[in-house]
Design an enzyme around this catalytic site. Structure first.
Site, PDB file in Angstrom:
ATOM      1  N   GLY A 189      -1.286  -2.843   7.773  1.00 35.59           N
ATOM      2  CA  GLY A 189      -0.232  -3.382   6.927  1.00 35.59           C
ATOM      3  C   GLY A 189      -0.575  -3.369   5.459  1.00 35.59           C
ATOM      4  N   LYS A 190      -1.874  -3.219   5.151  1.00 35.10           N
ATOM      5  CA  LYS A 190      -2.347  -3.219   3.759  1.00 35.10           C
ATOM      6  C   LYS A 190      -1.773  -4.387   2.974  1.00 35.10           C
ATOM      7  CE  LYS A 190      -2.933   1.815   3.761  1.00 35.10           C
ATOM      8  NZ  LYS A 190      -2.431   2.054   5.145  1.00 35.10           N
ATOM      9  N   ARG A 191      -1.807  -5.573   3.571  1.00 34.60           N
ATOM     10  CA  ARG A 191      -1.264  -6.760   2.936  1.00 34.60           C
ATOM     11  C   ARG A 191      -2.208  -7.287   1.862  1.00 34.60           C
ATOM     12  NH1 ARG A 191       2.598  -4.948   5.392  1.00 34.60           N
ATOM     13  NH2 ARG A 191       4.149  -6.214   6.488  1.00 34.60           N
TER      14      ARG A 191
END
Length: 267
Positions: A89-91
């Site tokens: 998700g590369k949050r």
């Protein structure tokens, strides 16, 4: 068992360092039913050759509510198969927003065992994700040097190395063979792998870009420790769409990539 311990145990038992990425692209299917069936079929078919599975959240989010339902179903199926789940998700955000992302993607039925996180708003933004991972026996993979060609715009000039040092500092707070804080280092940067392996000796390295993005198994050896642990090489399109929607081709691609990684490591 923590995520790091579980995925390392599976690596040793199955002799697989392959992370199977699942990116269900709506345009490849006639309808949602076909998308759902194919995605779950690929998961089951490739599981015997995979150390873990990595759903890319963007493709599930793009499907709306049916996508979130499929993600929960996929996570449940993966756990039934004994496959650790990394949500890609590369949050990354600040304060309560980061805490909400951490709660949303590292706890609950739709959550992964691990999550990719973005440190480029500052190292303090990592804290809620690391805390949630540690509290739930999960993991985070911090973006250090990504696989895309234009990563150098922001990750060059020693920035990636600074992030790697922070990952190592967080890992030093934990015991065990591998810590809960891992790192994303693109398989497309083979000349840098030895450097990042040395900077982060107790981090699991997630190596995206195997296959369709040009990463080659033979180039990834410096990312691994003796015995072939410490890294997971990820392939998505090269597996899920190895030959259109042919599930047998996906199975064969996963087996081939697993075998290529093992051969490169002399295992």
């Amino acid at each position: 068992m923590t995520f790091a311990a579980a995925v390392t145990d599976r690596t040793r038992r199955l002799q697989s360092r392959l992370c199977v990425g699942l990116d269900p692209r709506a345009g490849a299917y006639r309808d949602h039913a076909q998308l759902r069936a194919h995605t779950l079929d690929v998961l089951e078919a490739t599981a015997p050759y995979a150390a873990c599975v990595k759903p890319q959240l963007a493709f599930f989010e793009a499907l709306g509510l049916p996508g979130f339902a499929l993600l929960e179903e996929l996570c449940a199926a993966a756990r039934t198969l004994g496959l650790p789940v990394i949500l890609d998700g590369k949050r990354g955000d600040i304060g309560s927003t980061a805490a909400a992302y951490a709660q949303g993607w590292l706890t609950g039925t739709h959550a992964g065992d691990a999550l990719t996180v973005n440190p480029f708003l500052g190292f303090g933004t990592l804290a809620p994700f690391v805390e949630a991972a540690r509290a739930n026996g999960g993991g985070v993979f911090v973006l250090v040097k990504t696989s895309n060609p234009d990563q150098a715009d922001l990750q060059g000039q020693g920035v990636s190395e600074r992030v790697a040092v922070e990952v190592a500092r967080l890992d030093a707070e934990e015991a065990g063979e591998y810590a809960s804080v891992g790192a994303v280092v693109g398989a497309t940067h083979p000349r840098d792998l030895a450097t990042f392996r040395a900077l982060m000796p107790r981090a699991l390295l997630l190596l995206p870009g195997l296959g369709a993005q040009g990463g080659q198994a033979a180039d990834l050896v410096p990312a691994f420790h003796t015995g072939g642990t410490g890294a997971l090489a990820s392939a998505s399109r090269a597996v899920q769409y190895a030959n259109g929607l042919e599930v047998a081709a996906s199975r064969a691609a996963a087996q081939r990539l697993r075998d290529e990684l093992n051969a490169a490591l002399g295992l």
